[in-house]
Enzyme design. Structure first.
Site, PDB file in Angstrom:
ATOM      1  N   HIS A 182       0.829  -1.210   0.000  1.00  0.00           N
ATOM      2  CA  HIS A 182       0.000   0.000   0.000  1.00  0.00           C
ATOM      3  C   HIS A 182       0.865   1.261   0.000  1.00  0.00           C
ATOM      4  O   HIS A 182       2.053   1.211   0.317  1.00  0.00           O
ATOM      5  CB  HIS A 182      -0.905   0.023   1.241  1.00  0.00           C
ATOM      6  CG  HIS A 182      -2.107  -0.857   1.117  1.00  0.00           C
ATOM      7  ND1 HIS A 182      -2.065  -2.210   1.367  1.00  0.00           N
ATOM      8  CD2 HIS A 182      -3.387  -0.581   0.752  1.00  0.00           C
ATOM      9  CE1 HIS A 182      -3.268  -2.723   1.168  1.00  0.00           C
ATOM     10  NE2 HIS A 182      -4.092  -1.768   0.789  1.00  0.00           N
TER      11      HIS A 182
ATOM     12  N   LYS B 171      -0.888   4.933   4.766  1.00  0.00           N
ATOM     13  CA  LYS B 171      -1.865   4.030   5.396  1.00  0.00           C
ATOM     14  C   LYS B 171      -1.571   3.878   6.883  1.00  0.00           C
ATOM     15  O   LYS B 171      -0.422   3.700   7.282  1.00  0.00           O
ATOM     16  CB  LYS B 171      -1.822   2.663   4.695  1.00  0.00           C
ATOM     17  CG  LYS B 171      -2.896   1.710   5.186  1.00  0.00           C
ATOM     18  CD  LYS B 171      -3.116   0.554   4.234  1.00  0.00           C
ATOM     19  CE  LYS B 171      -4.128  -0.437   4.768  1.00  0.00           C
ATOM     20  NZ  LYS B 171      -5.443   0.191   5.049  1.00  0.00           N
TER      21      LYS B 171
HETATM   22  N1  LIG Z   1     -12.855  -0.722   1.968  1.00  0.00           N
HETATM   23  C1  LIG Z   1     -12.141  -0.279   0.950  1.00  0.00           C
HETATM   24  O1  LIG Z   1     -12.292  -0.696  -0.197  1.00  0.00           O
HETATM   25  C2  LIG Z   1     -11.122   0.783   1.210  1.00  0.00           C
HETATM   26  C3  LIG Z   1     -10.900   1.173   2.482  1.00  0.00           C
HETATM   27  N2  LIG Z   1     -10.002   2.149   2.756  1.00  0.00           N
HETATM   28  C4  LIG Z   1      -9.929   2.556   4.153  1.00  0.00           C
HETATM   29  O2  LIG Z   1     -10.663   3.756   4.269  1.00  0.00           O
HETATM   30  C5  LIG Z   1     -10.105   4.558   5.305  1.00  0.00           C
HETATM   31  C6  LIG Z   1      -9.782   5.940   4.729  1.00  0.00           C
HETATM   32  O3  LIG Z   1      -8.752   5.807   3.789  1.00  0.00           O
HETATM   33  P1  LIG Z   1      -8.171   7.087   3.012  1.00  0.00           P
HETATM   34  O4  LIG Z   1      -9.282   7.833   2.369  1.00  0.00           O
HETATM   35  O5  LIG Z   1      -7.042   6.603   2.208  1.00  0.00           O
HETATM   36  O6  LIG Z   1      -7.614   7.932   4.249  1.00  0.00           O
HETATM   37  P2  LIG Z   1      -7.370   9.505   4.343  1.00  0.00           P
HETATM   38  O7  LIG Z   1      -6.392   9.692   5.463  1.00  0.00           O
HETATM   39  O8  LIG Z   1      -7.056  10.070   3.011  1.00  0.00           O
HETATM   40  O9  LIG Z   1      -8.794  10.069   4.794  1.00  0.00           O
HETATM   41  C7  LIG Z   1      -9.351   9.901   6.040  1.00  0.00           C
HETATM   42  C8  LIG Z   1     -10.186  11.138   6.310  1.00  0.00           C
HETATM   43  O10 LIG Z   1     -10.951  10.896   7.483  1.00  0.00           O
HETATM   44  C9  LIG Z   1     -10.971  12.104   8.220  1.00  0.00           C
HETATM   45  N3  LIG Z   1     -11.335  11.819   9.599  1.00  0.00           N
HETATM   46  C10 LIG Z   1     -10.639  11.181  10.549  1.00  0.00           C
HETATM   47  N4  LIG Z   1     -11.338  11.143  11.701  1.00  0.00           N
HETATM   48  C11 LIG Z   1     -12.507  11.766  11.443  1.00  0.00           C
HETATM   49  C12 LIG Z   1     -13.643  12.069  12.231  1.00  0.00           C
HETATM   50  N5  LIG Z   1     -13.716  11.716  13.514  1.00  0.00           N
HETATM   51  N6  LIG Z   1     -14.669  12.706  11.637  1.00  0.00           N
HETATM   52  C13 LIG Z   1     -14.606  13.073  10.348  1.00  0.00           C
HETATM   53  N7  LIG Z   1     -13.556  12.842   9.545  1.00  0.00           N
HETATM   54  C14 LIG Z   1     -12.517  12.195  10.093  1.00  0.00           C
HETATM   55  C15 LIG Z   1      -9.570  12.686   8.047  1.00  0.00           C
HETATM   56  O11 LIG Z   1      -9.603  14.049   8.361  1.00  0.00           O
HETATM   57  P3  LIG Z   1      -8.258  14.885   8.643  1.00  0.00           P
HETATM   58  O12 LIG Z   1      -7.694  15.147   7.286  1.00  0.00           O
HETATM   59  O13 LIG Z   1      -8.723  16.134   9.314  1.00  0.00           O
HETATM   60  O14 LIG Z   1      -7.375  14.022   9.475  1.00  0.00           O
HETATM   61  C16 LIG Z   1      -9.355  12.402   6.567  1.00  0.00           C
HETATM   62  O15 LIG Z   1      -9.868  13.457   5.776  1.00  0.00           O
HETATM   63  C17 LIG Z   1      -8.899   3.784   5.812  1.00  0.00           C
HETATM   64  O16 LIG Z   1      -9.268   3.046   6.949  1.00  0.00           O
HETATM   65  C18 LIG Z   1      -8.560   2.844   4.678  1.00  0.00           C
HETATM   66  O17 LIG Z   1      -7.921   1.682   5.120  1.00  0.00           O
HETATM   67  C19 LIG Z   1      -9.284   2.749   1.788  1.00  0.00           C
HETATM   68  C20 LIG Z   1      -9.435   2.376   0.490  1.00  0.00           C
HETATM   69  C21 LIG Z   1     -10.372   1.348   0.098  1.00  0.00           C
HETATM   70  O1  LIG Z   2      -5.858   2.160   3.044  1.00  0.00           O
HETATM   71  C1  LIG Z   2      -6.062   1.806   1.858  1.00  0.00           C
HETATM   72  O2  LIG Z   2      -5.660   2.446   0.895  1.00  0.00           O
HETATM   73  C2  LIG Z   2      -6.832   0.572   1.628  1.00  0.00           C
HETATM   74  N1  LIG Z   2      -7.369  -0.014   2.647  1.00  0.00           N
HETATM   75  C3  LIG Z   2      -8.161  -1.189   2.616  1.00  0.00           C
HETATM   76  C4  LIG Z   2      -7.483  -2.308   3.382  1.00  0.00           C
HETATM   77  O3  LIG Z   2      -6.905  -2.044   4.450  1.00  0.00           O
HETATM   78  O4  LIG Z   2      -7.541  -3.456   2.948  1.00  0.00           O
HETATM   79  C5  LIG Z   2      -8.598  -1.571   1.229  1.00  0.00           C
HETATM   80  C6  LIG Z   2      -7.584  -1.319   0.166  1.00  0.00           C
HETATM   81  O5  LIG Z   2      -6.581  -2.262   0.318  1.00  0.00           O
HETATM   82  C7  LIG Z   2      -7.049   0.098   0.251  1.00  0.00           C
END
Ligand SMILES: NC(=O)C1=CN([C@@H]2O[C@H](COP(=O)(O)OP(=O)(O)OC[C@H]3O[C@@H](n4cnc5c(N)ncnc54)[C@H](OP(=O)(O)O)[C@@H]3O)[C@@H](O)[C@H]2O)C=CC1
Ligand SMILES: O=C(O)C1=N[C@H](C(=O)O)C[C@H](O)C1
Length: 266
Positions: free
Chosen positions: A155, A159
């Site tokens: 990744h 992350k």
């Molecule tokens: N299921 C799937 O297919 C996928 C899952 N993911 C998961 O999704 C999650 C997010 O990933 P990603 O977008 O890359 O992460 P980012 O760090 O880019 O985004 C997370 C966002 O959440 C915000 N945040 C954190 N805490 C809060 C809160 N209490 N209230 C509101 N907003 C909040 C952060 O704000 P701030 O900037 O102010 O810190 C940030 O803008 C991760 O857990 C990742 O593993 C990712 C990709 C695919």
């Molecule tokens: O943090 C990410 O980017 C992603 N998180 C998810 C995971 O933890 O498996 C899904 C995907 O791999 C992207």
């Protein structure tokens, strides 16, 4: 079709931004609010990159639920916030669709019970990409024949959680059908701590974090004179959006919590 009222937590994040656009562009979805750590009381359209996408911003999720009454919460935040938001959503009668990873088996169990008590649908999907679901299913199929397996997940270096939710889910699916097995040499020793990676039920998981990567995983099986590698690559976050859309539609028809999209794709 009546529109589904959606709130999104984490709209400024890498995934949240994509989800905002998806909900905005889907005719039968209505973006009623976003939950952010900043900008309380502003309109999302005032923030960079959201021109023309109107939704009130809340920093207080409970006030958001009380005032905007969403049907569904999409959570794309951090492990701690994601767990808190999911629990509150269920308490307020809002169906959670959770992409956030870092939930433990105990978390899933607790939230499953809560969803059942409330008679509400919920989806926790460690990976929304159809290709990743197939990779996990194929790995589970292969594990029936190959009992020695290791997982390498790769990744981007921003992350927060390791191993990835996808790697844990893959190991769980394999452990569901593979007889318990201690892999490698019984006397093997790490001369550098962590050299053999994390372990789930005897399955080694290796986490790579590098700039330039998005989300990738290889499941490698070894057998007598042969190896099988099953790999999935997400090159950009658009790969997750059809799974998010399907989850929002499906969660409205569920009365229980579903962990993993493999249970809902046909
Ligand atoms: N299921 C799937 O297919 C996928 C899952 N993911 C998961 O999704 C999650 C997010 O990933 P990603 O977008 O890359 O992460 P980012 O760090 O880019 O985004 C997370 C966002 O959440 C915000 N945040 C954190 N805490 C809060 C809160 N209490 N209230 C509101 N907003 C909040 C952060 O704000 P701030 O900037 O102010 O810190 C940030 O803008 C991760 O857990 C990742 O593993 C990712 C990709 C695919
Ligand atoms: O943090 C990410 O980017 C992603 N998180 C998810 C995971 O933890 O498996 C899904 C995907 O791999 C992207």
């Amino acid at each position: 079709m009546k529109s589904i009222k959606v709130a999104i937590a984490g709209p400024r994040g890498r995934m949240g931004r994509e989800a905002v656009i998806l909900v905005h562009q889907t005719e039968h979805f209505e973006l009623v609010a976003v939950i952010d750590r900043k900008y309380d009381g502003k309109d999302l359209a005032e923030l960079d990159g959201f021109s023309g996408i109107h939704a009130p911003i809340y920093t207080d999720i409970e006030r958001c639920f009380q005032e905007t009454k969403p049907d569904v919460l999409i959570d794309l935040t951090t492990p701690e916030s994601g767990k808190y938001h999911t629990e509150l959503a269920l308490q307020y009668g809002v169906r959670p669709v959770v992409g956030t990873t870092g939930f433990t088996e105990d978390d899933i169990e607790r939230l499953t019970k809560l969803a059942e008590e409330k008679g509400l649908g919920a989806i926790i999907a460690p990976n929304f990409a159809i290709g990743a679901i197939l990779m996990m299913k194929f790995a589970q199929m292969a594990a029936k024949y190959f009992h020695d397996v290791e997982i390498i997940e790769l990744h981007h270096d921003q992350k927060l959680d390791a191993p990835s939710g996808t790697a844990v889910k893959t190991a769980q699916l394999i452990a569901d059908i593979r007889p318990p097995k201690k892999q490698g040499h019984p006397d093997e020793k790490e001369t550098l701590q962590g050299a053999r990676g994390a372990e789930y039920d005897g399955i080694r998981i290796h986490s790579v974090r590098l700039p330039g990567f998005v989300a990738h995983q290889e499941v490698i099986f070894g057998g007598n004179g042969q190896a099988l590698a099953i790999r999935h690559d997400s090159f950009h976050r658009g790969s997750f959006m059809s799974g998010v859309k399907l989850s929002v539609e499906t969660v409205m028809k569920l009365q229980t919590l579903v962990y993993g999209l493999e249970h809902i794709i046909e």
